[in-house]
Design a protein around this motif. Structure first.
Motif, PDB file in Angstrom:
ATOM      1  N   HIS A  57      -8.964  38.507   2.536  1.00  0.00           N
ATOM      2  CA  HIS A  57      -8.669  38.611   3.968  1.00  0.00           C
ATOM      3  C   HIS A  57      -9.569  37.649   4.731  1.00  0.00           C
ATOM      4  O   HIS A  57     -10.807  37.709   4.646  1.00  0.00           O
ATOM      5  CB  HIS A  57      -8.895  40.051   4.442  1.00  0.00           C
ATOM      6  CG  HIS A  57      -8.301  40.331   5.791  1.00  0.00           C
ATOM      7  ND1 HIS A  57      -8.969  40.040   6.953  1.00  0.00           N
ATOM      8  CD2 HIS A  57      -7.109  40.854   6.152  1.00  0.00           C
ATOM      9  CE1 HIS A  57      -8.205  40.379   7.981  1.00  0.00           C
ATOM     10  NE2 HIS A  57      -7.069  40.885   7.520  1.00  0.00           N
ATOM     11  N   LEU A  60      -9.241  36.675  11.787  1.00  0.00           N
ATOM     12  CA  LEU A  60      -8.588  35.931  12.859  1.00  0.00           C
ATOM     13  C   LEU A  60      -8.965  34.461  12.786  1.00  0.00           C
ATOM     14  O   LEU A  60     -10.141  34.116  12.736  1.00  0.00           O
ATOM     15  CB  LEU A  60      -8.988  36.519  14.214  1.00  0.00           C
ATOM     16  CG  LEU A  60      -8.188  36.047  15.433  1.00  0.00           C
ATOM     17  CD1 LEU A  60      -6.749  36.509  15.331  1.00  0.00           C
ATOM     18  CD2 LEU A  60      -8.838  36.567  16.708  1.00  0.00           C
ATOM     19  N   LYS A  65      -3.985  34.041  14.756  1.00  0.00           N
ATOM     20  CA  LYS A  65      -3.268  34.846  13.772  1.00  0.00           C
ATOM     21  C   LYS A  65      -4.212  35.234  12.637  1.00  0.00           C
ATOM     22  O   LYS A  65      -5.086  34.461  12.244  1.00  0.00           O
ATOM     23  CB  LYS A  65      -2.070  34.076  13.213  1.00  0.00           C
ATOM     24  CG  LYS A  65      -0.994  33.810  14.243  1.00  0.00           C
ATOM     25  CD  LYS A  65       0.196  33.107  13.609  1.00  0.00           C
ATOM     26  CE  LYS A  65       1.291  32.853  14.643  1.00  0.00           C
ATOM     27  NZ  LYS A  65       2.469  32.177  14.049  1.00  0.00           N
ATOM     28  N   VAL A  66      -3.979  36.437  12.122  1.00  0.00           N
ATOM     29  CA  VAL A  66      -4.783  36.941  11.010  1.00  0.00           C
ATOM     30  C   VAL A  66      -4.124  36.512   9.710  1.00  0.00           C
ATOM     31  O   VAL A  66      -2.912  36.703   9.522  1.00  0.00           O
ATOM     32  CB  VAL A  66      -4.898  38.483  11.068  1.00  0.00           C
ATOM     33  CG1 VAL A  66      -5.750  38.984   9.915  1.00  0.00           C
ATOM     34  CG2 VAL A  66      -5.498  38.913  12.399  1.00  0.00           C
ATOM     35  N   ARG A  67      -4.901  35.923   8.805  1.00  0.00           N
ATOM     36  CA  ARG A  67      -4.345  35.406   7.557  1.00  0.00           C
ATOM     37  C   ARG A  67      -5.160  35.873   6.354  1.00  0.00           C
ATOM     38  O   ARG A  67      -6.309  36.301   6.485  1.00  0.00           O
ATOM     39  CB  ARG A  67      -4.306  33.874   7.580  1.00  0.00           C
ATOM     40  CG  ARG A  67      -3.213  33.291   8.467  1.00  0.00           C
ATOM     41  CD  ARG A  67      -3.151  31.781   8.320  1.00  0.00           C
ATOM     42  NE  ARG A  67      -2.006  31.213   9.013  1.00  0.00           N
ATOM     43  CZ  ARG A  67      -1.963  30.913  10.287  1.00  0.00           C
ATOM     44  NH1 ARG A  67      -3.059  31.121  11.047  1.00  0.00           N
ATOM     45  NH2 ARG A  67      -0.880  30.416  10.831  1.00  0.00           N
ATOM     46  N   VAL A  78       0.281  34.906   6.752  1.00  0.00           N
ATOM     47  CA  VAL A  78      -0.002  35.721   7.934  1.00  0.00           C
ATOM     48  C   VAL A  78       0.070  37.196   7.544  1.00  0.00           C
ATOM     49  O   VAL A  78       1.022  37.636   6.895  1.00  0.00           O
ATOM     50  CB  VAL A  78       0.990  35.412   9.065  1.00  0.00           C
ATOM     51  CG1 VAL A  78       0.728  36.310  10.269  1.00  0.00           C
ATOM     52  CG2 VAL A  78       0.879  33.942   9.469  1.00  0.00           C
ATOM     53  N   GLU A  80      -0.457  39.975   9.846  1.00  0.00           N
ATOM     54  CA  GLU A  80      -0.529  40.821  11.029  1.00  0.00           C
ATOM     55  C   GLU A  80      -0.057  42.237  10.680  1.00  0.00           C
ATOM     56  O   GLU A  80       0.588  42.484   9.661  1.00  0.00           O
ATOM     57  CB  GLU A  80       0.345  40.228  12.137  1.00  0.00           C
ATOM     58  CG  GLU A  80      -0.080  38.845  12.606  1.00  0.00           C
ATOM     59  CD  GLU A  80      -1.324  38.866  13.482  1.00  0.00           C
ATOM     60  OE1 GLU A  80      -1.777  39.973  13.825  1.00  0.00           O
ATOM     61  OE2 GLU A  80      -1.843  37.782  13.793  1.00  0.00           O
ATOM     62  N   LYS A  81      -0.372  43.191  11.568  1.00  0.00           N
ATOM     63  CA  LYS A  81      -0.018  44.580  11.307  1.00  0.00           C
ATOM     64  C   LYS A  81       1.486  44.777  11.165  1.00  0.00           C
ATOM     65  O   LYS A  81       1.950  45.579  10.358  1.00  0.00           O
ATOM     66  CB  LYS A  81      -0.550  45.466  12.438  1.00  0.00           C
ATOM     67  CG  LYS A  81      -2.067  45.601  12.440  1.00  0.00           C
ATOM     68  CD  LYS A  81      -2.501  46.561  13.535  1.00  0.00           C
ATOM     69  CE  LYS A  81      -4.026  46.731  13.524  1.00  0.00           C
ATOM     70  NZ  LYS A  81      -4.474  47.673  14.579  1.00  0.00           N
ATOM     71  N   ASN A  82       2.260  44.026  11.940  1.00  0.00           N
ATOM     72  CA  ASN A  82       3.709  44.209  11.902  1.00  0.00           C
ATOM     73  C   ASN A  82       4.380  43.422  10.778  1.00  0.00           C
ATOM     74  O   ASN A  82       5.591  43.443  10.646  1.00  0.00           O
ATOM     75  CB  ASN A  82       4.332  43.809  13.238  1.00  0.00           C
ATOM     76  CG  ASN A  82       3.971  42.381  13.629  1.00  0.00           C
ATOM     77  OD1 ASN A  82       3.120  41.780  12.998  1.00  0.00           O
ATOM     78  ND2 ASN A  82       4.591  41.863  14.662  1.00  0.00           N
ATOM     79  N   HIS A  83       3.598  42.699   9.950  1.00  0.00           N
ATOM     80  CA  HIS A  83       4.171  41.926   8.851  1.00  0.00           C
ATOM     81  C   HIS A  83       4.224  42.728   7.555  1.00  0.00           C
ATOM     82  O   HIS A  83       5.080  42.503   6.715  1.00  0.00           O
ATOM     83  CB  HIS A  83       3.365  40.639   8.616  1.00  0.00           C
ATOM     84  CG  HIS A  83       3.704  39.554   9.601  1.00  0.00           C
ATOM     85  ND1 HIS A  83       3.307  39.609  10.912  1.00  0.00           N
ATOM     86  CD2 HIS A  83       4.395  38.400   9.458  1.00  0.00           C
ATOM     87  CE1 HIS A  83       3.724  38.526  11.551  1.00  0.00           C
ATOM     88  NE2 HIS A  83       4.400  37.775  10.682  1.00  0.00           N
TER      89      HIS A  83
END
Length: 353
Positions: A57, A60, A65-67, A78, A80-83
């Motif tokens: 991890h 940010l 974007k968090v990758r 990516v 992200e929480k919604n991914h």
């Protein structure tokens, strides 16, 4: 103890109780102050998905974007929480750089054998092993793959031809009956070269009809009866079948008449050959099928292929795949032939009426 002393002790006890109550109140007020001023820090959840074993991890990044980065190939995704982790799971199963302990070790010899079978089965050119996308696919499937050139592919095909020829010789040596043969000439238009196809037809111990190409070799002009007879006899002698000949089926070319007489009178091994009137007419179709395959092998784009490689491709293909439409139980074949003849006769009667 006198009265003044008792009053003094009571005053001291009261003072000590007051001090204790006062200090306790200060501690409670201090704790309340800390709880109001200090922000709440949420507990960070542990990543429980199995794919995180193969990823790191990164948090940010500059683009907001968090990758996460793959530990094997370094590719970033990516997260992200919604991914979710479906993308990470897919990459984890297909990552080309990920070591796979359960996968079999790459065997270069087995790979070359499979490639030669592909070329033989599907009438592919030897240059198939040098196609850019074929090599790209091989590297994707196994990064340890070792590519070969078209010269090596041709050598592998000829080696497979010699192996399968040795197996067929062993079968024919054990065969106790006689064998029928066909000999047909064919001209490859792309190279303007003549070829002779000699096919053996026999019924094995399981009563199955077998059609095996013995030779598909270049026959240089002139295509006289003398040259054809020599080519046929050399083929039979090389396979050890000169004393097992039952019939030889030919077309109605004039050179074939003289060739048959030469075989029966000049070569003593064939003197006991049955009359050509006993020839089996169905066997000529197998040779025509071989010529159809030869037309695909000797296409205008492959006009420089050597005659020995042509024979290796066509003969080995026949030994591995056979003439599928002409092999099987001999009774089924004749039953099918009777059905076709009955159908044709009924059609003739219907047309006459």
């Amino acid at each position: 103890m006198d009265l003044p002393s008792l009053e003094t002790l009571a005053a001291m006890d009261a003072e000590n109780e007051y001090i204790e109550v006062q200090s306790k109140g200060e501690e409670e007020s201090h704790e309340q102050t800390l709880s109001v001023t200090q922000p709440f820090k949420p507990v960070r959840k542990r990543r429980r998905a199995k794919c995180w074993v193969d990823f790191t991890h990164l948090g940010l990044e500059d683009d907001g974007k968090v990758r996460a980065r793959c530990n094997h190939c370094g590719f970033k995704f990516v997260v992200e929480k919604n991914h979710g982790t479906s993308t990470l799971n897919r990459h984890s199963t297909k990552c080309p750089a990920k070591p796979r302990p359960d996968a079999p070790k790459y065997d270069h010899k087995a790979d070359r054998e499979k490639m030669s079978e592909i070329i033989i089965y599907h009438d592919l050119p030897f240059k198939y092993v040098e196609y850019e996308k074929v090599r790209e696919r091989d590297r994707f499937l196994n990064p340890d793959v070792q590519h070969i050139c078209r010269q090596t592919a041709a050598a592998d095909v000829y080696k497979r031809y010699e192996i399968e020829k040795a197996k067929l010789i062993e079968v024919l040596v054990k065969h106790k009956g006689r064998v029928c043969f066909t000999a047909n000439l064919w001209t490859a238009r792309s190279v303007v070269m003549g070829y002779i196809c000699i096919t053996a037809h026999f019924i094995d111990e399981n009563w199955r009809l077998n059609n095996k190409i013995l030779a598909f070799c270049n026959l240089k002009p002139p295509h006289s009866g003398e040259e054809i007879a020599k080519a046929v006899y050399d083929c039979l002698k090389g396979w050890g079948l000169e004393k097992k000949v039952f019939t030889i089926t030919l077309d109605n070319a004039k050179a074939n008449d003289s060739m048959l007489n030469i075989l029966k009178h000049r070569y003593g091994d064939l003197a006991s050959m049955a009359s050509d009137l006993l020839s089996i007419p169905i066997t000529t179709v197998a040779a025509e099928s071989a010529f159809s395959v030869g037309g695909r092998v000797l296409s205008p784009f492959r006009n420089r292929i050597l005659p020995k490689n042509v024979q290796a491709l066509i003969a080995t293909r026949n030994w591995l795949r056979g003439f599928e439409e002409f092999e099987g139980d001999i009774e089924d074949y004749f039953n099918g032939e009777d059905d076709e003849s009955a159908k044709s006769s009924s059609e003739v009667r219907n047309s006459s009426t």
